[in-house]
Motif scaffolding. Structure first.
Motif, short mmCIF file in Angstrom:
data_model
loop_
_atom_site.label_atom_id
_atom_site.label_comp_id
_atom_site.label_asym_id
_atom_site.label_seq_id
_atom_site.Cartn_x
_atom_site.Cartn_y
_atom_site.Cartn_z
N GLU A 64 81.71 6.64 50.78
CA GLU A 64 81.60 5.38 50.06
C GLU A 64 80.95 4.30 50.93
O GLU A 64 81.27 4.17 52.10
CB GLU A 64 83.02 4.92 49.69
CG GLU A 64 83.09 3.60 49.01
CD GLU A 64 84.54 3.25 48.65
OE1 GLU A 64 85.46 3.61 49.40
OE2 GLU A 64 84.74 2.64 47.60
N CYS A 65 80.02 3.56 50.36
CA CYS A 65 79.37 2.47 51.11
C CYS A 65 79.18 1.30 50.15
O CYS A 65 78.17 1.23 49.45
CB CYS A 65 78.04 2.94 51.69
SG CYS A 65 77.14 1.63 52.54
N TYR A 66 80.16 0.41 50.09
CA TYR A 66 80.09 -0.71 49.14
C TYR A 66 78.82 -1.52 49.36
O TYR A 66 78.11 -1.88 48.41
CB TYR A 66 81.33 -1.61 49.28
CG TYR A 66 81.20 -2.85 48.42
CD1 TYR A 66 81.48 -2.78 47.06
CD2 TYR A 66 80.73 -4.05 48.94
CE1 TYR A 66 81.30 -3.87 46.24
CE2 TYR A 66 80.55 -5.15 48.13
CZ TYR A 66 80.83 -5.06 46.78
OH TYR A 66 80.65 -6.15 45.97
N ARG B 198 70.80 -2.58 55.15
CA ARG B 198 71.19 -2.20 56.50
C ARG B 198 71.33 -0.70 56.65
O ARG B 198 71.42 -0.17 57.73
CB ARG B 198 72.53 -2.85 56.87
CG ARG B 198 72.43 -4.33 57.15
CD ARG B 198 73.78 -4.86 57.59
NE ARG B 198 73.76 -6.30 57.80
CZ ARG B 198 73.47 -6.88 58.96
NH1 ARG B 198 73.18 -6.15 60.02
NH2 ARG B 198 73.48 -8.19 59.07
N CYS B 199 71.44 0.00 55.55
CA CYS B 199 71.55 1.45 55.59
C CYS B 199 70.89 2.02 54.34
O CYS B 199 70.54 1.27 53.44
CB CYS B 199 73.01 1.89 55.69
SG CYS B 199 73.96 1.42 54.23
N ASP B 200 70.75 3.30 54.29
CA ASP B 200 70.06 3.91 53.13
C ASP B 200 71.02 4.68 52.23
O ASP B 200 70.62 5.58 51.50
CB ASP B 200 68.91 4.80 53.60
CG ASP B 200 69.37 5.97 54.45
OD1 ASP B 200 70.52 5.94 54.94
OD2 ASP B 200 68.59 6.91 54.64
N CYS B 201 72.31 4.33 52.27
CA CYS B 201 73.31 5.06 51.48
C CYS B 201 73.01 5.01 49.98
O CYS B 201 73.13 6.01 49.28
CB CYS B 201 74.70 4.51 51.72
SG CYS B 201 75.19 4.62 53.45
N GLY B 202 72.61 3.81 49.48
CA GLY B 202 72.33 3.67 48.06
C GLY B 202 71.16 4.54 47.64
O GLY B 202 71.20 5.23 46.62
N GLU C 53 86.12 -4.16 59.06
CA GLU C 53 85.59 -3.77 60.37
C GLU C 53 84.09 -3.56 60.30
O GLU C 53 83.35 -3.85 61.24
CB GLU C 53 86.28 -2.50 60.87
CG GLU C 53 87.73 -2.71 61.26
CD GLU C 53 87.89 -3.78 62.33
OE1 GLU C 53 87.28 -3.65 63.41
OE2 GLU C 53 88.63 -4.75 62.07
N LYS C 54 83.64 -3.03 59.17
CA LYS C 54 82.21 -2.79 59.00
C LYS C 54 81.44 -4.11 59.03
O LYS C 54 80.40 -4.22 59.68
CB LYS C 54 82.02 -2.08 57.66
CG LYS C 54 80.61 -1.60 57.37
CD LYS C 54 80.64 -0.92 56.01
CE LYS C 54 79.26 -0.52 55.55
NZ LYS C 54 79.31 0.06 54.20
N LEU C 55 81.97 -5.13 58.35
CA LEU C 55 81.30 -6.43 58.35
C LEU C 55 81.28 -7.03 59.75
O LEU C 55 80.29 -7.64 60.17
CB LEU C 55 81.99 -7.38 57.35
CG LEU C 55 81.93 -6.96 55.88
CD1 LEU C 55 82.54 -8.05 55.00
CD2 LEU C 55 80.51 -6.65 55.42
ZN LIG Z 1 75.75 2.64 54.03
#
Ligand SMILES: [Zn+2]
Length: 318
Positions: free
Chosen positions: A187-189, A198-202, A234-236
């Motif tokens: 999961e990557c909200y 910031r990432c390519d999860c979507g 923590e991610k933020l």
């Molecule tokens: Zn992500």
């Protein structure tokens, strides 16, 4: 060995704006830019990624034994399943699970009505056909007035069970022949819902969905472990450290991006499931004018490749 990037792998076997605040100059919203914002999910147009499947790496018994995972696969039980029509056409089925390791509601996003969960479909003591339909243990399609979960009179499909109440796999009702595409997705909200670059999860999530939609069958195991387990807070904080100049490796260590080998995790120490192929997920921005472009994602992907040994080869820029 090099850990694989999150990807679909065939396996066999079995916005909100706070209306209470008056936006000041600094928070002025550029309407035009907002309208240009790419909506990442869902967009099940035909896949543009044209990559050949790869043979999975040979994993030695020692490597398998050294993996910091449980000796046995966790006990999972499917609690409910429901049909989800999507904006892009294919209907998907969401399965919600409980498990013996944590209290989170992990999901399986399933393409194909005939991919069945053993634990969902198993007959349970004292339940009625209505109970079975309510928790999603039915064949075919639900319609007003339907009374039998195990038999769909419209499609003329009937489920069969053994004497222990376990579903019998039959080609007429249950997909079991070909290996199916599977993706293990964390999961990557930020990447899936808040349009983060910031990432390519979507992008990876969408691409996997496209491939499964086209194949007609597939399953995304969606793990509720934001930031790979560290949580959104923590991610933020890690993102702020990056903006303050933290080395991408340090930031990614905080985000727990390394030490991630999904093939081993899927197969388990005893190889209860066998990965037959894997399909690399190439960032779209590398091969087309689409895809996520930002300096943050460049750093993120470079870290994956150079420091984490992900199986991507960045095209040489001339
Ligand atoms: Zn992500």
């Amino acid at each position: 060995m090099a850990p694989p990037i999150e990807q679909p792998i065939p396996v066999s076997s079995g916005s909100s704006i706070n209306s209470n605040e008056t936006p000041g100059e600094a928070y002025h919203i550029n309407q035009e830019a907002f309208q240009r914002m790419p909506l990442i999910s869902p967009n099940l147009t035909p896949s543009q990624t044209n990559v050949s499947p790869q043979v999975p790496p040979v994993i030695s018994q020692d490597e398998r034994k050294a993996l910091p995972i449980h000796d046995e696969l966790p006990i999972v039980r499917c609690m409910a399943r429901a049909r989800i029509p999507t904006t892009q056409g294919p209907e998907i089925f969401l399965h919600i699970y409980e498990n013996s390791i944590d209290n989170k509601e992990h999901l399986a996003i399933v393409f194909g009505e005939d991919i069945r969960s053993e634990s969902l479909f198993a007959q349970r003591k004292g339940e009625s056909q209505q109970d079975r339909m309510t928790r999603g243990a039915y064949v075919g399609k639900l319609f007003p007035g339907r009374v039998d979960a195990d038999k769909d009179t419209r499609s003329n499909q009937t489920l069969k069970f053994d004497s222990n109440g376990k579903l019998i796999r039959e080609p007429s009702t249950t997909f079991a022949g070909e290996p199916a595409l599977v993706r293990i997705h964390s999961e990557c909200y930020t990447g899936e819902t808040a349009w983060s670059a910031r990432c390519d999860c979507g992008e990876q999530f969408d691409e996997a969905g496209k491939q499964m939609g086209l194949a007609g069958h597939g399953c995304m195991v969606y793990l509720r472990q934001e930031g790979r387990g560290i949580g959104l807070g923590e991610k933020l904080k890690a993102y702020n450290l990056q903006d303050l100049g933290a080395d991408t490796v340090q930031a990614n260590l905080i985000l727990k991006h390394p030490a991630d080998d999904k093939i081993l995790a899927v197969e388990g120490k005893n190889q209860d499931v066998k990965v037959t192929e894997r399909i690399p997920m190439i960032p779209k921005a590398w091969t087309s004018t689409d895809g996520i472009k930002s300096k943050e994602i460049e750093g993120y992907l470079s870290t994956k490749i150079e420091r984490m040994g992900h199986l991507l080869e960045k095209p040489i820029q001339i």
